[in-house]
Design a protein around this motif. Structure first.
Motif, PDB file in Angstrom:
ATOM      1  N   TYR A 100       0.833  -1.198   0.000  1.00  0.00           N
ATOM      2  CA  TYR A 100       0.000   0.000   0.000  1.00  0.00           C
ATOM      3  C   TYR A 100       0.871   1.253   0.000  1.00  0.00           C
ATOM      4  N   PRO A 101       0.531   2.329  -0.780  1.00  0.00           N
ATOM      5  CA  PRO A 101      -0.693   2.495  -1.570  1.00  0.00           C
ATOM      6  C   PRO A 101      -0.513   2.176  -3.052  1.00  0.00           C
ATOM      7  N   ASP A 102       0.653   1.723  -3.458  1.00  0.00           N
ATOM      8  CA  ASP A 102       0.931   1.538  -4.879  1.00  0.00           C
ATOM      9  C   ASP A 102       0.181   0.357  -5.484  1.00  0.00           C
ATOM     10  N   GLU A 103       0.029  -0.716  -4.725  1.00  0.00           N
ATOM     11  CA  GLU A 103      -0.666  -1.903  -5.234  1.00  0.00           C
ATOM     12  C   GLU A 103      -1.271  -2.664  -4.070  1.00  0.00           C
ATOM     13  N   ASP A 104      -1.944  -3.761  -4.383  1.00  0.00           N
ATOM     14  CA  ASP A 104      -2.617  -4.547  -3.347  1.00  0.00           C
ATOM     15  C   ASP A 104      -1.598  -5.258  -2.460  1.00  0.00           C
ATOM     16  N   CYS A 105      -1.866  -5.240  -1.164  1.00  0.00           N
ATOM     17  CA  CYS A 105      -1.014  -5.963  -0.227  1.00  0.00           C
ATOM     18  C   CYS A 105      -1.262  -7.464  -0.353  1.00  0.00           C
ATOM     19  N   VAL A 106      -0.267  -8.233   0.007  1.00  0.00           N
ATOM     20  CA  VAL A 106      -0.405  -9.688   0.010  1.00  0.00           C
ATOM     21  C   VAL A 106      -0.933 -10.126   1.372  1.00  0.00           C
ATOM     22  N   THR A 107      -2.066 -10.814   1.387  1.00  0.00           N
ATOM     23  CA  THR A 107      -2.664 -11.272   2.636  1.00  0.00           C
ATOM     24  C   THR A 107      -2.723 -12.801   2.719  1.00  0.00           C
ATOM     25  N   SER A 108      -2.206 -13.486   1.718  1.00  0.00           N
ATOM     26  CA  SER A 108      -2.242 -14.941   1.681  1.00  0.00           C
ATOM     27  C   SER A 108      -0.994 -15.521   2.341  1.00  0.00           C
ATOM     28  N   LYS A 109      -1.187 -16.324   3.385  1.00  0.00           N
ATOM     29  CA  LYS A 109      -0.065 -16.977   4.057  1.00  0.00           C
ATOM     30  C   LYS A 109       0.672 -17.902   3.094  1.00  0.00           C
ATOM     31  N   SER A 110      -0.061 -18.669   2.301  1.00  0.00           N
ATOM     32  CA  SER A 110       0.584 -19.618   1.389  1.00  0.00           C
ATOM     33  C   SER A 110       1.415 -18.901   0.334  1.00  0.00           C
ATOM     34  N   GLU A 111       0.923 -17.773  -0.152  1.00  0.00           N
ATOM     35  CA  GLU A 111       1.682 -17.008  -1.144  1.00  0.00           C
ATOM     36  C   GLU A 111       2.960 -16.440  -0.527  1.00  0.00           C
ATOM     37  N   ALA A 112       2.851 -15.946   0.708  1.00  0.00           N
ATOM     38  CA  ALA A 112       4.034 -15.406   1.378  1.00  0.00           C
ATOM     39  C   ALA A 112       5.044 -16.515   1.667  1.00  0.00           C
ATOM     40  N   GLU A 113       4.561 -17.665   2.130  1.00  0.00           N
ATOM     41  CA  GLU A 113       5.469 -18.775   2.400  1.00  0.00           C
ATOM     42  C   GLU A 113       6.206 -19.219   1.143  1.00  0.00           C
ATOM     43  N   ALA A 114       5.470 -19.285   0.031  1.00  0.00           N
ATOM     44  CA  ALA A 114       6.099 -19.719  -1.219  1.00  0.00           C
ATOM     45  C   ALA A 114       7.202 -18.760  -1.638  1.00  0.00           C
ATOM     46  N   ALA A 115       7.047 -17.480  -1.302  1.00  0.00           N
ATOM     47  CA  ALA A 115       7.992 -16.468  -1.757  1.00  0.00           C
ATOM     48  C   ALA A 115       9.205 -16.313  -0.838  1.00  0.00           C
ATOM     49  N   ILE A 116       8.999 -16.379   0.480  1.00  0.00           N
ATOM     50  CA  ILE A 116      10.101 -15.994   1.369  1.00  0.00           C
ATOM     51  C   ILE A 116      10.420 -16.994   2.475  1.00  0.00           C
ATOM     52  N   ARG A 176       1.209 -14.649  11.314  1.00  0.00           N
ATOM     53  CA  ARG A 176       0.871 -13.467  12.114  1.00  0.00           C
ATOM     54  C   ARG A 176       0.919 -12.207  11.250  1.00  0.00           C
ATOM     55  N   ALA A 177       1.942 -12.074  10.447  1.00  0.00           N
ATOM     56  CA  ALA A 177       2.100 -10.879   9.614  1.00  0.00           C
ATOM     57  C   ALA A 177       1.003 -10.766   8.565  1.00  0.00           C
ATOM     58  N   THR A 178       0.713 -11.855   7.866  1.00  0.00           N
ATOM     59  CA  THR A 178      -0.311 -11.791   6.816  1.00  0.00           C
ATOM     60  C   THR A 178      -1.704 -11.590   7.408  1.00  0.00           C
ATOM     61  N   ASP A 179      -1.969 -12.164   8.586  1.00  0.00           N
ATOM     62  CA  ASP A 179      -3.261 -11.927   9.246  1.00  0.00           C
ATOM     63  C   ASP A 179      -3.410 -10.459   9.630  1.00  0.00           C
ATOM     64  N   ASP A 180      -2.348  -9.862  10.168  1.00  0.00           N
ATOM     65  CA  ASP A 180      -2.411  -8.457  10.569  1.00  0.00           C
ATOM     66  C   ASP A 180      -2.554  -7.541   9.355  1.00  0.00           C
ATOM     67  N   ILE A 181      -1.869  -7.880   8.269  1.00  0.00           N
ATOM     68  CA  ILE A 181      -2.011  -7.082   7.048  1.00  0.00           C
ATOM     69  C   ILE A 181      -3.435  -7.187   6.515  1.00  0.00           C
ATOM     70  N   SER A 182      -4.019  -8.385   6.605  1.00  0.00           N
ATOM     71  CA  SER A 182      -5.408  -8.562   6.168  1.00  0.00           C
ATOM     72  C   SER A 182      -6.351  -7.669   6.970  1.00  0.00           C
ATOM     73  N   ASN A 183      -6.122  -7.569   8.274  1.00  0.00           N
ATOM     74  CA  ASN A 183      -6.936  -6.679   9.107  1.00  0.00           C
ATOM     75  C   ASN A 183      -6.747  -5.220   8.699  1.00  0.00           C
ATOM     76  N   CYS A 184      -5.514  -4.849   8.375  1.00  0.00           N
ATOM     77  CA  CYS A 184      -5.252  -3.482   7.928  1.00  0.00           C
ATOM     78  C   CYS A 184      -5.970  -3.186   6.618  1.00  0.00           C
ATOM     79  N   VAL A 185      -5.964  -4.144   5.713  1.00  0.00           N
ATOM     80  CA  VAL A 185      -6.646  -3.976   4.426  1.00  0.00           C
ATOM     81  C   VAL A 185      -8.146  -3.778   4.643  1.00  0.00           C
ATOM     82  N   ASP A 186      -8.714  -4.535   5.579  1.00  0.00           N
ATOM     83  CA  ASP A 186     -10.140  -4.372   5.882  1.00  0.00           C
ATOM     84  C   ASP A 186     -10.423  -2.971   6.415  1.00  0.00           C
ATOM     85  N   ARG A 187      -9.544  -2.457   7.277  1.00  0.00           N
ATOM     86  CA  ARG A 187      -9.759  -1.113   7.818  1.00  0.00           C
ATOM     87  C   ARG A 187      -9.613  -0.049   6.732  1.00  0.00           C
TER      88      ARG A 187
END
Length: 430
Positions: free
Chosen positions: A44-60, A82-93
Motif C-alpha cells: 500500500y498504496p501503490d498496489e494490493d497488499c499480500v494477505t495470503s499466508k501460502s503465497e508469502a510462504e512460497a515467496a520468502i 501473524r504478519a499476513t493476518d495483521d495485514i489482512s486486518n489493515c486492508v479491511d480497515r
C-alpha cells in the motif's frame, strides 16, 4: 450439535535462569520473520497488499529459514501467518476508510502450536534456537474456581495454539494458554425452538437494557471514572517528567483493569438473563452501523460497546447461546407495540408513542425492537411452510412469537402473538 469453546489462561512460567536468553533469542528471530514478511507483503498504496499466508510462504519461507538458522520451522510459519493476518486486518480497515499503518513487531510474543511446543497440565516444553526448554507452571495453591482450575487443569479442555509473552518490569515469562473443548448443545433446528434476548447498549444511564426489562450496569459511573482518568492523564502529560509518565502508565493500567472487570460483570449478568429465560440467541445492534450515532468525542463508548459484546459472546459460547447483531435503524424511535416510527415518540429516557399512546422506558422499548429484528431474521431464514412455525423473543411479561406468514409486514402487532408461559422477570412494565 458440537460447539467449540476456547478459553485463554495466563500462567507464569518458571524458566531456568540459564535458558532465559534462549527464549529472548528465539523471540528476536520470530519478530524478525514477522517484520520481513510485512516488508515483503505490504504494498500500500501503490498496489494490493499480500494477505495470503501460502503465497508469502512460497515467496520468502526458504529465505527466512536460512536467515534465522536455528529457529524452528513451525515458528517461521507462525511468524509469516501473524504478519499476513495483521495485514489482512489493515486492508479491511482501509476498505472501510479508516486510518491504519504498516504493522511492526518489537515486543516479546511468540506463537507456539503443538509442533513447536509440548503441553502438559503442569509444564510446557518450548522449542528455542538452542534446543527445547522445559518450564513448569506457577499455579495457585488452591486452583479451584480459578481459570487455572476451570480450564488449564481440566481434562475436558485440550491445549491449542498459544503464545508466550515476557514482562520486562518483572522479568517474568507467561504462557497465554488457549484451551479448547467441544460441547454438545441443543440445536435450534426449528424456528419455534429459537428464543431471542434483545440488548440495547447506551452511552448514558444504564450500560445495557434487555428485552426482559433487566437494567444492567451504570454508564454514567463508567464515564465518570473515564473522565477522572483523562483529567489526571492531562495533568501528568503537562508535567512531562519520567516520573509523571510512569504514574500515567500505572493509572492507565489500573483504569483499564477496572473497566474490563466492570464490563465482565455486566456481560455475566446479560448471559445469566439469557439463560434464565431459556434464550438460544442474544441480539445486539450492529456496532459498525451505529458509529454515526456516536460522535468522535465518544470513542470510549464505542470501545465499551464492543468490549461488552465480545465478552457476552465469549461467555455465551460456553452455554451454546448464539450472539448476533441486527441493523440498528429505528430501534430507538419505533414503537415496539404498534410499529409507529415518529421521531417525536422518544423524549430522553421516556418513550411515549403518539399513535397508540404506549408509554415505557425508552431503552427497554429499543431492546424489544432489537430482539424482534433478530427473531424476524431467524424466522425468514426458516424453510418451513408459511405459518408452520414461530420464532420467539423474550419479554418481561413472557414471550412474543413472530409468525412466518407475517414477517414481511415488519409491523409488531400484526406479526406477533403473545404468550405468558414463562415466569415474569424483574424489571419495568412491558
Amino acid at each position: 450439535m458440537a460447539w467449540e469453546v476456547t478459553r485463554t489462561v495466563r500462567v507464569r512460567l518458571d524458566v531456568p535462569d540459564d535458558r532465559k536468553s534462549d527464549l529472548h533469542a528465539t523471540n528476536s528471530k520470530f519478530q524478525y520473520c514477522a517484520n520481513r514478511t510485512v516488508d515483503w507483503a505490504w504494498r500500500y498504496p501503490d498496489e494490493d497488499c499480500v494477505t495470503s499466508k501460502s503465497e508469502a510462504e512460497a515467496a520468502i519461507y526458504d529465505e527466512l529459514r536460512h536467515e534465522t538458522d536455528g529457529l524452528h520451522a513451525n515458528l517461521v510459519q507462525k511468524a509469516i501467518k501473524r504478519a499476513t493476518d495483521d495485514i489482512s486486518n489493515c486492508v479491511d480497515r482501509l476498505a472501510e476508510g479508516e486510518n491504519t499503518s504498516k504493522p511492526h513487531y518489537d515486543t516479546f510474543s511468540i506463537v507456539y502450536d503443538k509442533r513447536a511446543a509440548t503441553y502438559y497440565r503442569d509444564k510446557v516444553s518450548l522449542a528455542t534456537v538452542n534446543g527445547r526448554v522445559e518450564c513448569e507452571y506457577d499455579l495457585p495453591e488452591n486452583p479451584e474456581g480459578t481459570p487455572h482450575g476451570e480450564y488449564l487443569l481440566n481434562d475436558d479442555y485440550d491445549f491449542s495454539t498459544s503464545t508466550v509473552h515476557y514482562d520486562s518490569e518483572a522479568d517474568e515469562f507467561y504462557l497465554h494458554a488457549a484451551m479448547e473443548r467441544e460441547l454438545d448443545v441443543a440445536s435450534p433446528e426449528k424456528a419455534e425452538d429459537s428464543s431471542v434476548l434483545g440488548v440495547d447498549c447506551n452511552v448514558d444511564d444504564h450500560i445495557a437494557v434487555t428485552s426482559t426489562g433487566e437494567f444492567v450496569g451504570n454508564a454514567d459511573d463508567l464515564n465518570h471514572k473515564r473522565r477522572e482518568f483523562e483529567n489526571r492523564r492531562g495533568s501528568l502529560q503537562q508535567t512531562g517528567t519520567r516520573s509523571a509518565h510512569l504514574t500515567y502508565q500505572r493509572i492507565g493500567d489500573r483504569f483499564g483493569r477496572w473497566s474490563e472487570d466492570y464490563l465482565h460483570r455486566c456481560s455475566k449478568q446479560l448471559v445469566a438473563e439469557a439463560k434464565r429465560h431459556g434464550c438460544t440467541h442474544i441480539a445486539f445492534e450492529d456496532l459498525e452501523q451505529i458509529r454515526e450515532r456516536i460522535s468522535d468525542g465518544k470513542k470510549f463508548q464505542q470501545w465499551a460497546f464492543r468490549a461488552l459484546q465480545e465478552q457476552v459472546a465469549y461467555k455465551a459460547e460456553e452455554h451454546g447461546i448464539v450472539v448476533e447483531t441486527v441493523e440498528p435503524s429505528y430501534t430507538s424511535q419505533q414503537c415496539s407495540k404498534c410499529g409507529c416510527t415518529l421521531d417525536e415518540n422518544r423524549d430522553g429516557q421516556r418513550f411515549a408513542c403518539l399513535d397508540c399512546s404506549y408509554s415505557v422506558n425508552a431503552d427497554y422499548n429499543a431492546a424489544k425492537n432489537v430482539a424482534r429484528k433478530l427473531a424476524v431474521k431467524l424466522q425468514r431464514g426458516q424453510k418451513s411452510p408459511a405459518g408452520g412455525v414461530f420464532c420467539q423473543y423474550a419479554l418481561k411479561s413472557g414471550i412474543m412469537t413472530v409468525n412466518a406468514t407475517d414477517v414481511a409486514s415488519d409491523t409488531p402487532v400484526s406479526a406477533e402473538r403473545e404468550s405468558t408461559d414463562k415466569p415474569t422477570p424483574l424489571g419495568v412494565g412491558s
